[in-house]
Design a protein around this motif. Sequence first.
Motif, mmCIF file in Angstrom:
data_model
loop_
_atom_site.group_PDB
_atom_site.id
_atom_site.type_symbol
_atom_site.label_atom_id
_atom_site.label_comp_id
_atom_site.label_asym_id
_atom_site.label_seq_id
_atom_site.Cartn_x
_atom_site.Cartn_y
_atom_site.Cartn_z
ATOM 1 N N TYR A 241 0.817 4.016 -3.052
ATOM 2 C CA TYR A 241 0.489 5.431 -2.829
ATOM 3 C C TYR A 241 1.665 6.338 -3.179
ATOM 4 O O TYR A 241 1.466 7.444 -3.698
ATOM 5 C CB TYR A 241 0.070 5.644 -1.371
ATOM 6 N N CYS B 39 -7.709 -4.675 -6.114
ATOM 7 C CA CYS B 39 -6.339 -5.186 -6.138
ATOM 8 C C CYS B 39 -6.236 -6.314 -7.157
ATOM 9 O O CYS B 39 -6.957 -7.313 -7.066
ATOM 10 C CB CYS B 39 -5.918 -5.705 -4.766
ATOM 11 N N ILE C 231 -7.418 2.941 -2.295
ATOM 12 C CA ILE C 231 -7.423 1.719 -3.118
ATOM 13 C C ILE C 231 -8.764 0.998 -2.949
ATOM 14 O O ILE C 231 -9.220 0.753 -1.834
ATOM 15 C CB ILE C 231 -6.276 0.781 -2.711
ATOM 16 N N LYS D 42 0.838 -1.207 0.000
ATOM 17 C CA LYS D 42 0.000 0.000 0.000
ATOM 18 C C LYS D 42 0.867 1.249 0.000
ATOM 19 O O LYS D 42 0.589 2.202 -0.757
ATOM 20 C CB LYS D 42 -0.929 -0.003 1.225
#
Length: 794
Positions: free
Chosen positions: A501, A527, A524, A497
């Motif tokens: 980002y 995935c 998010i 993550k």
Amino acid sequence: MVRYILCPANGAFYADHPAELLVFWHTYRSEILLSAALIYTIVRLTAYWRSARTKQSLTPPISPTLKSIEKEEVIPIAVPAEEKAELRDADHLLDVTPIATVPIRPKAGPKRVTGTKTPRPAGSRRKSSEEASAQIQPIIFYYTVTTTTEQTARKLVEKLGADITSHIPQDGRKCLQPLLRDLADLDYDDYFISPPKTHESGLPTQYFYLILTPSYNIDTELSNFLDHLQETHNDFRIDTAPLSPLLGYSVFGFGDREGWPTEEEGFCSQAKEVDKWMARLTGKKRAFPLGMGDVKSDAKERLQEWQTGVVDVLKDLAEGKGLGEGVKGSGDAVESDEEDIAEDSDEEETDETKTKKTTRKPDNTADLEDLGGKSAPLAVDFTTYKNKKTVPPSTEPKEMVPKTSPTYTALTKQGYTIVGSHSGVKICRWTKSALRGRGSCYKFSFYGIRSHLCMETTPALSCSNKCVFCWRHGTNPVGTTWRWKVDPPEEIFKGVKEGHYKKIKMMKGVPGVRAERFAEAMRIRHCALSLVGEPIFYPHINEFTAMLHAERISSFLVCNAQHPDQLAALKPVTQLYVSIDASNKETLRKIDRPLHRDFWERFQRCLDILREKRDRQRTVFRLTLVKGFNIDDEAEEYAGLVERALPGLVEVKGVTYCGTSTSSAAGLTMQNVPFYEEVCAFVEALVGALKRRGLDYGIAAEHAHSCCILIADTKRFKRDDGWHTLIDYEKFFEHLESGKEFGPQDYISEEPNPTWSQWGMGGFNPEDERVDRKGRKKDPDSIKVGGGRVVEIA
């Protein structure tokens, strides 16, 4: 001059050639065998009839006298002239008196021959004329990560070719120019279970192997090569020395003494392993001793010495001298300690033998091919061949992708953020495109996923295939079993993550990025567990997907149909993909180049597991079409696979060419990329084949600019108002959090697929603007869509 033979069955003439004879044999073998059996029966009956008449004779037997013996008929026993010559040369006398004449005995039974014959010395087998005159083909195999060994191998091909021309006599056996082969691009079965069967020239050929190997402290394709050699040696179905038809072999290794100063500590350890296993597979046909060079000091000098020795060996082979006497196949070379172990002997293992055995197994080395690389200290100690005090090796497994490794450097250079020791995250071009309002990927047309809300990651960078179309060919680790350090899923989830980002934030200064989409991208929602490697390979994949679902992030997991046990144990994900890159075993072997020997059995087991899961999960076949590999006339075979697994959805996508040298080396060029019209034609043929089998599938959506088309199960995904392949993600999480069992039908979106995504409409979101590679708006009149129609996209 070609001779011909007459066929008794049809009176036709056939060329007297091994290949033609083989065809002749398979065509008329029944008639030949029947004729042979008939002739044999007639001969036996005739002999029996004559024997019976002899027994009925009334003449009494006569005692043998000198006169009767003199009248006895004698039968000369033919002794080949060449065997007599061998015996004379060895100063032996052939006593032919009792052998030359043998009285005819009235009783049936074998004739007794007395006398002795001196056997030929071991290893002095006479070669056939074809073998003695066969041309010699050297092949140079190499492996590389940083291209250093590849460059060295190419120079060696040129130098060795020049030396062959200038040093090898022309009146001997012909020695051809060396061939170059990359171990990462080979099917090992073609070269290292048995030598190549035929040569492109069609002439009798014997092969000579030269292998250049660097050594690494990470898992690379070279590790799989070593595993293959070891498995071949230990496979009871394969001969003990399957590579014995080779003329010989020799190995040269590159190492780094800065990290491991001595051979006992691991210098060139992987080269030593290759040399050891090749000795066993060839019956110890080591033509020249193992060469080793330090890449930071004497590698060039050692390689030149090794090259000179190899040329001398090739010269001797061309002159018919062979590899010399002494140790079998190796002149007087001394075999390594490990080869002296009575592993291949029939003797029982004694206590004395046990004490001589070594325990050296170079699992980790720090020999780097990169000349400027620094060796990182490892917590692994190598035991030695000698009786020394040794520190027990650490039981801690090594990292899959250490930060000091060339693999780490290569992947980060390609835009990956490496998380921990075996995971990675990367934003794809469709994420960047969606942020700039230039369109999302096919998942938006098919399932309602906006690309700027999607994270692409994998918890396992390693894969068990070497697909010809893989974008990361030759850079990501490969392996068939998990033998590395395992990072906890919490660390991976947090790391991917953060990495995602961070990459999104890097886009804020890119011209054209829309502020509202940039803000949305900082949360998010989806995935894609694909990227590179095999996500399902990670031992804690279920825990990782549970963390995704806990934050209401949908999971799209892609696997390569080579890990059936992990697939069976997988808990529900939002959508489960299985890559179906070929419709039959041979094509799958050529395209995916799997490392597992039982790859086809694994593949079929995964199809059966997918069928079992179809009522509990959304299952998808992903077909990647590679022109010249898996398109031509294979729609029927693909239909058979669909019938076996009954997936809810089938994605058909044309291969994307990444344009790297590694792809070209794997045999992939732009000519293998199908046009969209060809993908459309294949999809229509596949749907037709499915309908002929009684399976109700139809074309649900398309995404022309991804060269991708979706086929769906009509009974599940089509209603009166049209196709419903979009996903209601809120319903998915509600059912998942309830703890009750649910199936794919429970979270299908109530809204039908948008009109622009349907077959014949192109699949491009009208809210976005389609541009060419230079950022110019694309003319909608030039956009081709499914069915060959051209439509204007507003």
